[in-house]
Design a protein around this motif. Structure first.
Motif, PDB file in Angstrom:
ATOM      1  N   LYS A  27      -9.773  -4.946 -17.577  1.00  0.00           N
ATOM      2  CA  LYS A  27      -8.756  -5.801 -18.206  1.00  0.00           C
ATOM      3  C   LYS A  27      -9.146  -6.170 -19.640  1.00  0.00           C
ATOM      4  CE  LYS A  27      -6.680  -9.098 -15.948  1.00  0.00           C
ATOM      5  NZ  LYS A  27      -6.662 -10.351 -15.158  1.00  0.00           N
ATOM      6  N   ARG A  28     -10.429  -6.450 -19.843  1.00  0.00           N
ATOM      7  CA  ARG A  28     -10.917  -6.754 -21.198  1.00  0.00           C
ATOM      8  C   ARG A  28     -10.715  -5.566 -22.138  1.00  0.00           C
ATOM      9  NH1 ARG A  28     -15.404  -9.328 -18.877  1.00  0.00           N
ATOM     10  NH2 ARG A  28     -16.697  -7.491 -19.232  1.00  0.00           N
ATOM     11  N   ASP A  29     -10.828  -4.366 -21.571  1.00  0.00           N
ATOM     12  CA  ASP A  29     -10.655  -3.149 -22.378  1.00  0.00           C
ATOM     13  C   ASP A  29      -9.188  -2.829 -22.643  1.00  0.00           C
ATOM     14  OD1 ASP A  29     -13.376  -2.864 -22.486  1.00  0.00           O
ATOM     15  OD2 ASP A  29     -13.499  -1.330 -20.912  1.00  0.00           O
ATOM     16  N   GLY A  30      -8.300  -3.708 -22.170  1.00  0.00           N
ATOM     17  CA  GLY A  30      -6.884  -3.558 -22.484  1.00  0.00           C
ATOM     18  C   GLY A  30      -6.056  -2.818 -21.451  1.00  0.00           C
ATOM     19  N   HIS A  31      -6.669  -2.522 -20.298  1.00  0.00           N
ATOM     20  CA  HIS A  31      -5.924  -1.825 -19.244  1.00  0.00           C
ATOM     21  C   HIS A  31      -5.030  -2.800 -18.469  1.00  0.00           C
ATOM     22  CE1 HIS A  31      -7.910   2.007 -19.762  1.00  0.00           C
ATOM     23  NE2 HIS A  31      -9.094   1.409 -19.731  1.00  0.00           N
ATOM     24  N   THR A  32      -4.011  -2.251 -17.812  1.00  0.00           N
ATOM     25  CA  THR A  32      -3.123  -3.069 -16.984  1.00  0.00           C
ATOM     26  C   THR A  32      -3.865  -3.562 -15.751  1.00  0.00           C
ATOM     27  OG1 THR A  32      -2.389  -1.193 -15.647  1.00  0.00           O
ATOM     28  CG2 THR A  32      -1.128  -1.667 -17.679  1.00  0.00           C
ATOM     29  N   LYS A  33      -3.290  -4.582 -15.081  1.00  0.00           N
ATOM     30  CA  LYS A  33      -3.887  -5.084 -13.831  1.00  0.00           C
ATOM     31  C   LYS A  33      -3.942  -3.985 -12.784  1.00  0.00           C
ATOM     32  CE  LYS A  33      -2.808  -9.999 -14.239  1.00  0.00           C
ATOM     33  NZ  LYS A  33      -2.016 -11.114 -13.749  1.00  0.00           N
ATOM     34  N   GLN A  34      -2.901  -3.146 -12.724  1.00  0.00           N
ATOM     35  CA  GLN A  34      -2.860  -2.058 -11.737  1.00  0.00           C
ATOM     36  C   GLN A  34      -4.023  -1.089 -11.969  1.00  0.00           C
ATOM     37  OE1 GLN A  34      -0.127  -1.523  -9.215  1.00  0.00           O
ATOM     38  NE2 GLN A  34      -0.127  -3.694  -9.685  1.00  0.00           N
ATOM     39  N   HIS A  35      -4.217  -0.700 -13.211  1.00  0.00           N
ATOM     40  CA  HIS A  35      -5.322   0.202 -13.564  1.00  0.00           C
ATOM     41  C   HIS A  35      -6.656  -0.458 -13.204  1.00  0.00           C
ATOM     42  CE1 HIS A  35      -7.170   3.425 -16.138  1.00  0.00           C
ATOM     43  NE2 HIS A  35      -8.149   2.527 -16.199  1.00  0.00           N
ATOM     44  N   ALA A  36      -6.794  -1.730 -13.564  1.00  0.00           N
ATOM     45  CA  ALA A  36      -8.042  -2.466 -13.307  1.00  0.00           C
ATOM     46  C   ALA A  36      -8.330  -2.563 -11.810  1.00  0.00           C
ATOM     47  CB  ALA A  36      -7.958  -3.855 -13.934  1.00  0.00           C
ATOM     48  N   LEU A  37      -7.289  -2.777 -11.001  1.00  0.00           N
ATOM     49  CA  LEU A  37      -7.465  -2.845  -9.545  1.00  0.00           C
ATOM     50  C   LEU A  37      -7.935  -1.499  -8.982  1.00  0.00           C
ATOM     51  CD1 LEU A  37      -4.338  -4.961  -8.534  1.00  0.00           C
ATOM     52  CD2 LEU A  37      -6.724  -5.623  -8.159  1.00  0.00           C
ATOM     53  N   LYS A  38      -7.383  -0.417  -9.501  1.00  0.00           N
ATOM     54  CA  LYS A  38      -7.786   0.920  -9.031  1.00  0.00           C
ATOM     55  C   LYS A  38      -9.245   1.203  -9.394  1.00  0.00           C
ATOM     56  CE  LYS A  38      -3.026   2.427  -9.439  1.00  0.00           C
ATOM     57  NZ  LYS A  38      -2.023   3.007 -10.350  1.00  0.00           N
ATOM     58  N   MET A  39      -9.647   0.786 -10.588  1.00  0.00           N
ATOM     59  CA  MET A  39     -11.039   0.959 -10.997  1.00  0.00           C
ATOM     60  C   MET A  39     -11.970   0.106 -10.122  1.00  0.00           C
ATOM     61  SD  MET A  39     -11.222   3.174 -13.437  1.00  0.00           S
ATOM     62  CE  MET A  39     -12.731   2.892 -14.372  1.00  0.00           C
ATOM     63  N   ALA A  40     -11.512  -1.106  -9.799  1.00  0.00           N
ATOM     64  CA  ALA A  40     -12.298  -1.986  -8.929  1.00  0.00           C
ATOM     65  C   ALA A  40     -12.472  -1.368  -7.542  1.00  0.00           C
ATOM     66  CB  ALA A  40     -11.629  -3.353  -8.821  1.00  0.00           C
ATOM     67  N   LEU A  41     -11.397  -0.787  -7.019  1.00  0.00           N
ATOM     68  CA  LEU A  41     -11.463  -0.126  -5.712  1.00  0.00           C
ATOM     69  C   LEU A  41     -12.479   1.019  -5.745  1.00  0.00           C
ATOM     70  CD1 LEU A  41     -10.387   0.322  -2.812  1.00  0.00           C
ATOM     71  CD2 LEU A  41      -8.649   1.829  -3.799  1.00  0.00           C
ATOM     72  N   LEU A  42     -12.418   1.844  -6.798  1.00  0.00           N
ATOM     73  CA  LEU A  42     -13.358   2.956  -6.925  1.00  0.00           C
ATOM     74  C   LEU A  42     -14.794   2.452  -7.033  1.00  0.00           C
ATOM     75  CD1 LEU A  42     -11.338   5.214  -9.374  1.00  0.00           C
ATOM     76  CD2 LEU A  42     -12.043   5.858  -7.055  1.00  0.00           C
ATOM     77  N   SER A  43     -14.981   1.356  -7.752  1.00  0.00           N
ATOM     78  CA  SER A  43     -16.304   0.755  -7.881  1.00  0.00           C
ATOM     79  C   SER A  43     -16.850   0.380  -6.507  1.00  0.00           C
ATOM     80  CB  SER A  43     -16.228  -0.479  -8.789  1.00  0.00           C
ATOM     81  OG  SER A  43     -17.459  -1.146  -8.821  1.00  0.00           O
ATOM     82  N   CYS A  44     -16.011  -0.241  -5.682  1.00  0.00           N
ATOM     83  CA  CYS A  44     -16.433  -0.620  -4.323  1.00  0.00           C
ATOM     84  C   CYS A  44     -16.746   0.617  -3.484  1.00  0.00           C
ATOM     85  CB  CYS A  44     -15.363  -1.463  -3.645  1.00  0.00           C
ATOM     86  SG  CYS A  44     -15.139  -3.089  -4.393  1.00  0.00           S
ATOM     87  N   ILE A  45     -15.860   1.620  -3.521  1.00  0.00           N
ATOM     88  CA  ILE A  45     -16.074   2.832  -2.720  1.00  0.00           C
ATOM     89  C   ILE A  45     -17.393   3.502  -3.112  1.00  0.00           C
ATOM     90  CG2 ILE A  45     -15.209   5.155  -2.171  1.00  0.00           C
ATOM     91  CD1 ILE A  45     -12.348   4.059  -2.640  1.00  0.00           C
ATOM     92  N   SER A  46     -17.725   3.466  -4.411  1.00  0.00           N
ATOM     93  CA  SER A  46     -18.905   4.177  -4.911  1.00  0.00           C
ATOM     94  C   SER A  46     -20.221   3.603  -4.404  1.00  0.00           C
ATOM     95  CB  SER A  46     -18.901   4.189  -6.444  1.00  0.00           C
ATOM     96  OG  SER A  46     -19.243   2.914  -6.970  1.00  0.00           O
ATOM     97  N   ILE A  47     -20.223   2.341  -3.956  1.00  0.00           N
ATOM     98  CA  ILE A  47     -21.487   1.717  -3.501  1.00  0.00           C
ATOM     99  C   ILE A  47     -21.431   1.146  -2.088  1.00  0.00           C
ATOM    100  CG2 ILE A  47     -22.306   1.153  -5.831  1.00  0.00           C
ATOM    101  CD1 ILE A  47     -21.280  -1.719  -5.377  1.00  0.00           C
ATOM    102  N   ASN A  48     -20.267   1.080  -1.497  1.00  0.00           N
ATOM    103  CA  ASN A  48     -20.095   0.393  -0.215  1.00  0.00           C
ATOM    104  C   ASN A  48     -20.488   1.278   0.964  1.00  0.00           C
ATOM    105  OD1 ASN A  48     -19.312  -1.477   1.698  1.00  0.00           O
ATOM    106  ND2 ASN A  48     -17.121  -1.166   1.436  1.00  0.00           N
ATOM    107  N   ASP A  49     -21.389   0.785   1.821  1.00  0.00           N
ATOM    108  CA  ASP A  49     -21.693   1.482   3.082  1.00  0.00           C
ATOM    109  C   ASP A  49     -20.593   1.131   4.084  1.00  0.00           C
ATOM    110  OD1 ASP A  49     -24.018   2.675   2.153  1.00  0.00           O
ATOM    111  OD2 ASP A  49     -25.272   0.976   2.730  1.00  0.00           O
ATOM    112  N   ASP A  50     -19.430   1.691   3.851  1.00  0.00           N
ATOM    113  CA  ASP A  50     -18.191   1.315   4.529  1.00  0.00           C
ATOM    114  C   ASP A  50     -18.166   1.856   5.959  1.00  0.00           C
ATOM    115  OD1 ASP A  50     -15.491   1.024   5.313  1.00  0.00           O
ATOM    116  OD2 ASP A  50     -14.780   1.295   3.260  1.00  0.00           O
TER     117      ASP A  50
END
Length: 290
Positions: free
Chosen positions: A196-219
Motif C-alpha cells: 500500500k505504501r508503494d502505491g498499490h491498491t488494497k486488492q493488490h496488497a491483499l494478494k501480496m499479503a496472501l502470497l507472503s503467508c503461503i511462502s512461509i506458512n506450514d499450512d
C-alpha cells in the motif's frame, strides 16, 4: 450446548464493532479474486463442496460469536491471559457447531474461528487496557494468551489436520503460530502495508499479503491435501511470484496460472486464507484506533 445462542445483550459497543469487522474480514478474504486453489467470488478453486455462498452464510453465522470473543476480551480483568484463552474455547466450539449447521457440515472457517477468536479477544482486551493497537503489542498479548499451547499436541489423539501434521511431520501448526504471536500473519501484514505504501491498491496488497503467508506458512490444509511435497511446492511458487515485482495485471495473471496448477494438484492454502482475514482485521483496527 448445541442450542447455545451467543449473548446479544450487554455487549459493549466496541465488542460489536470488533465482531462486525471480524465477520467482514471473512468476506473480504472470500471475495478476493484470483487466489490459488481457494474459493473466490468467481471460482471454487480446489473445492467441490463449497462456493462463495457457503462462505457468506458462514461469515454471517459467525458474527455474533466474534462479538462474544471481543466482549470476553473487553471484560477480562485477570493477570493470567491464558485464562482469557480458556474462556474463549467453549464459545469457539459452539461457533464451529453453528458454522457446520449453517453450511451443511462443510468446514469453511474452522481455522479462522480460532485465529479471529483469539484476535478479537486480544483487541478487546488491549483497547480497554489502553494498550496501543500495533503488531508488536498484539503479538505480545497473543503470546501471553497462548502460552503453553503447543504442549497440548503431545497429548492429542490426532483428529484434526493440524494435529495429524504434528504427529506425522512435527509441524506445530496453528498452535505454534498462536504461541509465537502469529508471526506468519504479522509478516503478511508487513507485506500488505508495504504494498500500500508503494502505491498499490488494497486488492493488490491483499494478494501480496496472501502470497507472503503461503511462502512461509506450514499450512496444515496444504499438508493434508498434498503432503510436505505439496506444502513445499506452494511455498516455492508463492516465493517466486512475490520476488517478481509485478504490476497488478501481471500479478493477476500469475495468480490465475498458479490457481490452475493448485487445482490440478488439489492444493488449497486454507490456513493462509485465514491469516489474510486476520491481516485485514488488524489493519482496519490499527487505522481506527491510531
Amino acid at each position: 450446548m448445541n442450542n447455545h445462542q451467543p449473548r446479544k445483550q450487554n455487549s459493549h459497543p466496541l465488542a460489536s464493532i470488533i465482531g462486525e469487522l471480524a465477520s467482514q474480514a471473512l468476506l473480504v478474504e472470500a471475495n478476493l479474486h484470483p487466489k490459488p486453489g481457494l474459493v473466490t467470488a468467481l471460482s471454487v478453486g480446489s473445492h467441490c463442496d463449497m462456493n462463495i455462498e457457503t462462505f457468506r452464510v458462514s461469515a454471517m453465522t459467525l458474527k455474533p460469536f466474534m462479538v462474544e470473543f471481543a466482549q470476553l476480551g473487553l471484560s477480562f480483568t485477570g493477570d493470567d491471559l491464558t485464562q482469557l484463552l480458556a474462556s474463549l474455547r467453549p464459545i469457539g466450539v459452539q461457533a464451529e457447531q453453528h458454522m457446520l449447521q449453517a453450511t451443511k457440515q462443510v468446514n469453511t472457517h474452522k481455522g479462522a474461528i480460532f485465529i479471529l477468536g483469539v484476535l478479537c479477544a486480544a483487541l478487546g482486551f488491549m483497547t480497554v487496557q489502553d494498550i496501543k493497537i500495533s503488531p508488536l503489542h498484539l503479538q505480545n498479548t497473543v503470546h501471553k494468551m497462548c502460552k503453553g499451547l503447543t504442549g497440548e499436541l503431545n497429548n492429542t489423539k490426532s483428529k484434526t489436520a493440524g494435529e495429524q501434521a504434528f504427529t506425522q511431520h512435527g509441524v506445530t501448526g496453528i498452535r505454534g503460530e498462536a504461541e509465537a504471536g502469529f508471526p506468519t500473519l504479522m509478516q503478511g501484514l508487513n507485506t500488505y502495508k508495504r504494498a500500500k505504501r508503494d502505491g498499490h491498491t488494497k486488492q493488490h496488497a491483499l494478494k501480496m499479503a496472501l502470497l507472503s503467508c503461503i511462502s512461509i506458512n506450514d499450512d496444515s490444509c496444504l499438508i493434508k491435501r498434498g503432503g510436505l511435497t505439496g506444502l513445499n511446492y506452494a511455498k516455492a511458487q508463492a516465493t517466486i511470484i512475490l520476488e517478481s515485482n509485478l504490476d497488478s495485471s501481471q500479478l493477476n495473471n500469475q495468480l490465475h496460472q498458479l490457481d490452475i496448477k493448485f487445482v490440478e494438484k488439489n492444493l488449497s492454502p486454507g490456513g493462509s486464507a485465514d491469516c489474510l482475514s486476520a491481516i485485514w482485521l488488524i489493519s482496519i483496527m490499527e487505522s481506527i484506533f491510531n
